[in-house]
Structures are given as structure tokens and as C-alpha cells.
Design an enzyme around this catalytic site. Structure first.
Site, mmCIF file in Angstrom:
data_model
loop_
_atom_site.group_PDB
_atom_site.id
_atom_site.type_symbol
_atom_site.label_atom_id
_atom_site.label_comp_id
_atom_site.label_asym_id
_atom_site.label_seq_id
_atom_site.Cartn_x
_atom_site.Cartn_y
_atom_site.Cartn_z
ATOM 1 N N CYS A 1 -5.473 12.547 -0.350
ATOM 2 C CA CYS A 1 -5.886 12.908 0.942
ATOM 3 C C CYS A 1 -5.339 11.973 2.042
ATOM 4 O O CYS A 1 -5.573 12.333 3.205
ATOM 5 C CB CYS A 1 -7.643 13.180 0.998
ATOM 6 S SG CYS A 1 -8.078 11.412 0.851
ATOM 7 N N GLU B 1 -2.971 16.954 2.769
ATOM 8 C CA GLU B 1 -3.303 16.468 1.209
ATOM 9 C C GLU B 1 -1.880 16.883 0.339
ATOM 10 O O GLU B 1 -1.205 17.894 0.749
ATOM 11 C CB GLU B 1 -4.430 17.337 0.986
ATOM 12 C CG GLU B 1 -5.117 17.250 -0.380
ATOM 13 C CD GLU B 1 -6.432 16.874 -0.437
ATOM 14 O OE1 GLU B 1 -6.930 16.739 -1.259
ATOM 15 O OE2 GLU B 1 -6.974 16.673 0.692
#
Length: 366
Positions: free
Chosen positions: A324, A358
Site C-alpha cells: 500500500c 497500491e
């Protein structure tokens, strides 16, 4: 972008910018063009948190501008699921003129699913008593009479009152199969359900034909480990948060999966156990040496992998890494690329219209 307006006409441009940025960041490690997975342009967030502002007789949701810290009134939130938007209106209507529910209410958190279930948490700066429970039950019943499948929770210092339950069950169509995932209030869940489906399907694709077992660190409620169980002989997964471990155990049973073992311990502790540095009572009855883990899956927090875990994952022929925060991924790749090369690279637009990206990489031993 404002909370009540998404620049949907700019979606393609913002996604293209992320692709270029990710390629640039990954250039020292790979010349692959990222596989790109698009988000819905609106109603993609399955959870949201709002502060509550009391303005005379009025009451409304607010968020704070990240730059100026000024308050922004939010009556609708198109980034969030349609169910959250319905609930925002219904909750304010139900609480505004109710002194018991309104007094000292400072935040409302929403968690929803594609299966149209919701948990709504009301956070207070006061003690919650039986009168609060009675009024909250009446509000819950009124919401359900509007065909809103909702569970209410009250929170205050050292207090949590769940009127019925503190979880909801998500049902995701993944590679032609329905996966059931219990999601517990105040525990981590993937915020963008449509993107989560694509991440799971990508992870399944890059691990098809795998040999041996899978080791997963930071497994949460079993989101990835359960979906990936089909591709491996056995899955061994670690997670530190008790509610997430309990949800993962439920999800194993609900999905009729018999080859996944969840251990409640931190990744750092598991590294010590694998290296024989320490013994843990929690591992009694689990023969770590019997696992033939050819693949390790990591989905670490924004800080990335610590140096000990970096060394540990290098021992595995294949590393599947969901990140992330590509900045910490690249920092980890400075070490991992000494022993492994990037075979697959994906960009998941988990947070449209923001700077955040991400991404996923599959690394194989050189």
C-alpha cells in the site's frame, strides 16, 4: 476534489499519472509495464469515518481539510458506497432531535459490504447507560424499517455496546467462486471491495500451478490466504490482532477450507521461531519443519518489511508482495532484488483521485 464532488472526468488522467509514477519508481528493479486494475469511478469505498459537528440545533458530518485543517460539512460522500450515503442521511435524521443519542456524540464510523450489510459505530465523550441502549435500539429498528440491514454499536472510553453483533459478512465473487469474509468493526478490511476482488484474482493468477505450501505474514481476516488456498497444498498464516484471527478462523469454516492454519503472532516473532531463536507456546502442536513453503506472501503495513523480515523472505523461491506504499516497497526491493527478480507487476487503483497507490509484485529467485 471535494468530499461531495468526485472529478470523474479526470479518472483516466489520474490513473495514467499513477502508471507513469509507478514505472519510474520501479525502473531500478524492473522494466515491466504494470498490469493496471481500475476502480469504479464512484461509490467504491466500503467504509468511512466522520466527525460529528454540533451547530445549534443542527447536526452534521464533517471531515477536516488535510492542508488547511478547516472543517468541511459533508451531507453526501460519493466516494463511499451507496449504502453509506443512505445511512448518513438516515443517521443524522434519527439522531439530530434525540437528546440521548445526540449528547456528546463526536464521531460516526460506517462499515458496509457488497452484500448490503452495515455496521455503524457511534462514538461518545460520555458514559453509555441503559437509556442510551433503549434509544439506540429504537433507532436501529427504525433504520431496519427503512430496509437498511444495519447493526449499531456504541463506543465510549473503555466501553463498547454492540446491540446485536459487531461484524458483517461480505460475499465476494472471486474467479467464479463466492468467498465469504467476516468483517469485524474496528478491524482492518480492504476499503475498496471491487479492487479487492481484482487483487485476489491477480494473486490467484500469478500463483497458479504453484508447488508446495504458502506462508503468509499479516493475514488479517484471511482475505488473501483463503482465496489462495486453492493454489497450494497447505497455507500457514500469521496475524497479531485477536479479532482478525477470530474472523479468519470463522472464514476458514464458512468457506469449507481445510488446508489453512492461522497462528496469532507478529511477523517479527514468527521470524524468530522459523530461525530457531525462540520457542513459542502458541506454536505447540504445529510442526513448522513439515511445511514446504516455496512461496511467501506479504501484505505489510505502510512502513513495509523490517530488516529481519526482509532477510527471512529472501529464503523463499517466490515472494508475492502486495504494497500500500510503493516507496517502502522500493526500499525493500533494494535488498530483495539482490536475490530475486520481478516477474509480475500490477497497479491497483485502490484510492482514486488521491496520491496513494497500491501495487503487487511477484519476485522469483535469481
Amino acid at each position: 476534489m471535494t468530499p461531495e464532488h468526485l472529478p470523474t472526468e479526470q479518472y483516466e488522467a489520474q490513473l495514467a499519472e499513477k502508471v507513469v509514477r509507478l514505472q519510474s519508481m520501479m525502473a531500478p528493479f524492473s522494466d515491466l509495464v504494470p498490469e493496471v486494475f481500475r476502480s469504479p469511478v464512484s461509490h467504491y469505498r466500503m467504509r468511512a469515518e466522520f466527525r460529528i459537528w454540533h451547530d445549534g440545533d443542527d447536526l452534521y458530518h464533517i471531515i477536516f481539510d488535510q492542508q488547511t485543517k478547516s472543517r468541511i460539512r459533508v451531507d453526501s460522500f460519493p466516494a463511499a458506497s451507496e449504502l453509506i450515503n443512505q445511512l448518513m442521511t438516515a443517521m443524522i435524521a434519527g439522531v439530530r432531535n434525540n437528546p440521548v443519542l445526540r449528547h456528546k456524540l463526536f464521531q460516526i464510523d460506517y462499515l458496509t459490504t457488497l452484500s448490503n450489510q452495515a455496521v455503524v459505530s457511534l462514538l461518545y465523550h460520555k458514559k453509555l447507560d441503559d437509556e442510551w441502549r433503549q434509544e439506540a435500539e429504537a433507532l436501529r429498528d427504525a433504520l431496519r424499517a427503512q430496509n437498511l440491514n444495519v447493526h449499531l454499536i456504541g463506543r465510549a472510553t473503555k466501553t463498547k455496546i454492540a446491540l446485536d453483533q459487531d461484524y458483517i459478512d461480505e460475499r465476494l465473487p472471486v474467479a467464479g467462486k463466492e468467498m465469504i469474509y467476516r468483517q469485524v468493526e474496528n478491524s482492518f478490511t480492504q476499503p475498496n471491495a471491487a479492487m479487492n476482488i481484482q487483487m485476489l484474482e491477480w494473486a490467484l493468477d500469478v500463483t497458479k500451478g504453484s508447488k508446495g505450501d504458502l506462508l503468509e505474514l499479516y493475514c488479517g481476516n484471511g482475505n488473501f490466504s483463503l482465496a489462495l488456498a486453492h493454489n497450494f497444498d497447505r497455507v500457514l498464516a500469521t496475524e497479531i490482532a485477536k479479532p482478525s484471527v477470530a474472523a479468519a478462523q470463522y472464514n476458514i469454516a464458512a468457506n469449507h477450507i481445510d488446508n489453512v492454519q492461522i497462528i496469532r503472532m507478529a511477523a517479527e516473532e514468527f521470524t524468530q521461531a522459523m530461525n530457531g531463536v525462540r520457542e513459542f507456546n502458541r506454536l505447540q502442536g504445529i510442526d513448522l519443519k513439515s511445511y514446504q513453503c516455496e512461496t511467501i506472501f506479504v501484505d505489510p503495513p505502510r512502513s513495509g518489511l523490517d530488516s529481519e523480515t526482509e532477510k527471512m523472505v529472501q529464503a523463499y523461491p517466490r515472494i508475492l508482495y502486495i504494497s500500500c506504499n510503493p516507496e517502502t516497497l522500493c526500499k525493500n526491493l533494494e535488498t530483495l532484488s539482490q536475490t530475486h527478480k520481478v516477474e509480475r507487476l500490477a497497479l491497483f487503483d485502490q484510492f482514486p483521485y488521491t496520491h496513494h497507490m497500491e501495487c503487487g509484485v511477484l519476485l522469483t529467485a535469481k
